[in-house]
Scaffold this motif. Structure first.
Motif, PDB file in Angstrom:
ATOM      1  N   TRP A 169     -17.228  33.961 -53.548  1.00 35.59           N
ATOM      2  CA  TRP A 169     -16.373  34.031 -52.367  1.00 35.59           C
ATOM      3  C   TRP A 169     -15.305  35.114 -52.527  1.00 35.59           C
ATOM      4  N   GLU A 170     -14.758  35.203 -53.723  1.00 33.48           N
ATOM      5  CA  GLU A 170     -13.712  36.204 -53.975  1.00 33.48           C
ATOM      6  C   GLU A 170     -14.273  37.617 -53.882  1.00 33.48           C
ATOM      7  N   VAL A 171     -15.461  37.838 -54.458  1.00 32.05           N
ATOM      8  CA  VAL A 171     -16.043  39.182 -54.403  1.00 32.05           C
ATOM      9  C   VAL A 171     -16.465  39.514 -52.979  1.00 32.05           C
ATOM     10  N   ALA A 172     -16.920  38.517 -52.214  1.00 28.51           N
ATOM     11  CA  ALA A 172     -17.286  38.755 -50.808  1.00 28.51           C
ATOM     12  C   ALA A 172     -16.063  39.221 -50.016  1.00 28.51           C
ATOM     13  N   ARG A 173     -14.921  38.553 -50.235  1.00 24.42           N
ATOM     14  CA  ARG A 173     -13.693  38.957 -49.547  1.00 24.42           C
ATOM     15  C   ARG A 173     -13.277  40.366 -49.942  1.00 24.42           C
ATOM     16  N   LYS A 174     -13.381  40.667 -51.242  1.00 26.73           N
ATOM     17  CA  LYS A 174     -12.979  41.991 -51.725  1.00 26.73           C
ATOM     18  C   LYS A 174     -13.877  43.088 -51.156  1.00 26.73           C
ATOM     19  N   ILE A 175     -15.167  42.815 -51.047  1.00 25.77           N
ATOM     20  CA  ILE A 175     -16.103  43.796 -50.481  1.00 25.77           C
ATOM     21  C   ILE A 175     -15.744  44.079 -49.024  1.00 25.77           C
ATOM     22  N   ARG A 176     -15.527  43.016 -48.250  1.00 23.47           N
ATOM     23  CA  ARG A 176     -15.154  43.201 -46.832  1.00 23.47           C
ATOM     24  C   ARG A 176     -13.854  43.980 -46.695  1.00 23.47           C
ATOM     25  N   GLU A 177     -12.860  43.619 -47.515  1.00 21.05           N
ATOM     26  CA  GLU A 177     -11.558  44.288 -47.442  1.00 21.05           C
ATOM     27  C   GLU A 177     -11.665  45.759 -47.816  1.00 21.05           C
ATOM     28  N   THR A 178     -12.451  46.059 -48.856  1.00 23.72           N
ATOM     29  CA  THR A 178     -12.599  47.451 -49.305  1.00 23.72           C
ATOM     30  C   THR A 178     -13.314  48.290 -48.259  1.00 23.72           C
ATOM     31  N   ILE A 179     -14.375  47.735 -47.669  1.00 21.27           N
ATOM     32  CA  ILE A 179     -15.102  48.460 -46.625  1.00 21.27           C
ATOM     33  C   ILE A 179     -14.166  48.766 -45.452  1.00 21.27           C
ATOM     34  N   TYR A 180     -13.370  47.784 -45.065  1.00 22.04           N
ATOM     35  CA  TYR A 180     -12.459  47.996 -43.927  1.00 22.04           C
ATOM     36  C   TYR A 180     -11.375  49.020 -44.269  1.00 22.04           C
TER      37      TYR A 180
END
Length: 419
Positions: free
Chosen positions: A133-144
């Motif tokens: 869950w943490e890596v999923a959030r980080k991926i979304r945040e980085t892409i944005y």
């Protein structure tokens, strides 16, 4: 209940770039992808042009989505941005997204499903980026942060469940997860057509059997599904239980031998025989270039012709040559021979050319060509050098300047869409 204890449990994320083409166009214009009314179409000059992407707000307020038609768009609304597709731009953004994913997982753990969807296996990265869950959030945040694009992620123990929960929950909530223990509650109540891999035809077949929900599919005897649908029936059964054993780490050392090379075009209007022969020549030029770039020769040539919708039908025939060749003119001669033999004079709407029966060539084999073919081959390689240096569309045959030629128009497209 199914015993999941012996199945592998991986940390698989399925990433989807929300309304990708439309979001890219919004970002390029300094607009909010989630709030902007924007539609991407193939051709603004054709009322029947297909909608390639629509922003979330367009879907919400007007029901316009991928596959809708240009004439369905309320063009009088000045707030709606209607833009033509720019595939080169989308490919560039897609490359940026992949580069971001490579910050969170090794390349072999990333499986690019399409230009806007990818699977990522994050096994072993917990100490670097946290749990799934943490890596999923980080991926979304980085892409944005790096692209301005919105995304959503499904999480599962395998690719199928990650993809399914993406479609049924994450596209609304941003991130969602489906574990094996969640299958009965989250997957089974869904209609079969809502599940990835089940198209309209399969939906109708299942409905005829009285199967409308995934739970009903799961309780249908496996042997009954196999008897009705073969291997596909077995896959449907296991998927209904959330079981998917497809690899999550890619083996890039495996290289499948190329068996054929093909190309084709759907024409914008009906073509007569003479104009169709020009198109055939252009397609053969492309085939020849691809053969030489791959150091391949072909022996079998195929030509496919589809007539206008008003006529219907067409033909597809192949011919095996006496010798192998990678010369465009020889491939063209074979195609023209087939065309003139089988063409019935009807208006043509689609042309396809393919070559098969391939083998590698080396310099020694090329020296065995006769003098005329050596000259043609030398000219072909000289033209290839020009195209490699200045772009494959930097030089055309003279016929490509004719009114109904297609090479110049196709030069400005990627995958059939505008660059």
């Amino acid at each position: 209940m199914f015993d999941y204890s012996k199945l592998p449990i991986r940390n698989v994320l399925c990433l989807d770039m929300k309304s990708f083409f439309a979001s890219v166009e919004a970002v390029e214009r300094g607009l909010d992808p989630m709030e902007t009314l924007l539609v991407v179409v193939a051709n603004k000059n054709r009322k029947g042009s297909v909608v390639l992407a629509a922003s979330p707000k367009m879907k919400e307020l007007y029901g316009i989505k991928t596959g809708s038609r240009f004439f369905e768009i309320p063009v009088n609304n000045k707030q709606i941005h209607i833009v033509e597709s720019r595939m080169a731009l989308y490919v560039n953004y897609a490359s940026k997204v992949i580069q971001i994913l490579e910050k969170f997982a090794p390349y072999e753990a990333i499986d690019v499903y399409s230009i806007d969807e990818s699977w990522i296996c994050t096994d072993g990265t917990e100490k670097l980026f946290g749990n799934r869950w943490e890596v999923a959030r980080k991926i979304r945040e980085t892409i944005y942060e790096e692209t301005g694009l919105p995304s959503c992620i499904g999480i599962g123990p395998n690719k199928f469940l990650a993809k399914v929960i993406l479609d049924i929950e994450a596209k609304k909530n941003g991130i969602a997860e489906c574990k094996y223990k969640d299958v009965e509650d989250k997957l089974w109540p869904q209609k079969v057509e809502a599940i990835w891999g089940i198209g309209k035809r399969m939906q109708k077949n299942l409905n005829r059997m009285g199967i409308f929900k995934v739970g009903e599919l799961a309780t249908t005897p496996l042997n009954k599904l196999k008897e009705r649908f073969g291997v596909m029936g077995e896959q449907l059964y296991w998927h209904s239980w959330g079981v998917d054993l497809s690899p999550v780490i890619q083996d890039w050392e495996f290289e499948e031998e190329q068996k054929s090379i093909s190309t084709g075009i759907t024409l914008m209007s009906d073509y007569g025989g003479e104009d169709t022969e020009i198109v055939i020549l252009e397609l053969c030029e492309e085939i020849g270039l691809r053969l030489r770039q791959s150091f391949l020769q072909c022996k079998t040539v195929y030509l496919g012709i589809e007539y206008s919708k008003d006529i219907g039908g067409g033909f597809g025939h192949s011919h095996t040559m006496n010798d192998y060749s990678c010369i465009s003119n020889q491939i063209y001669k074979e195609c023209i021979s087939l065309f003139r033999k089988y063409y019935q004079g009807f208006p043509v709407r689609k042309v396809s050319v393919a070559v098969s029966n391939l083998q590698n060539f080396d310099n020694l084999q090329l020296k065995l060509f006769d003098e005329e073919n050596q000259r043609d081959l030398s000219l072909s390689f000289a033209l290839d050098e020009v195209k490699n240096k200045y772009g494959k569309h930097s030089i055309f045959k003279g016929v490509s300047l004719f009114k109904n030629a297609t090479a110049k128009e196709r030069a400005n497209k990627i995958g059939g869409h505008n660059k």
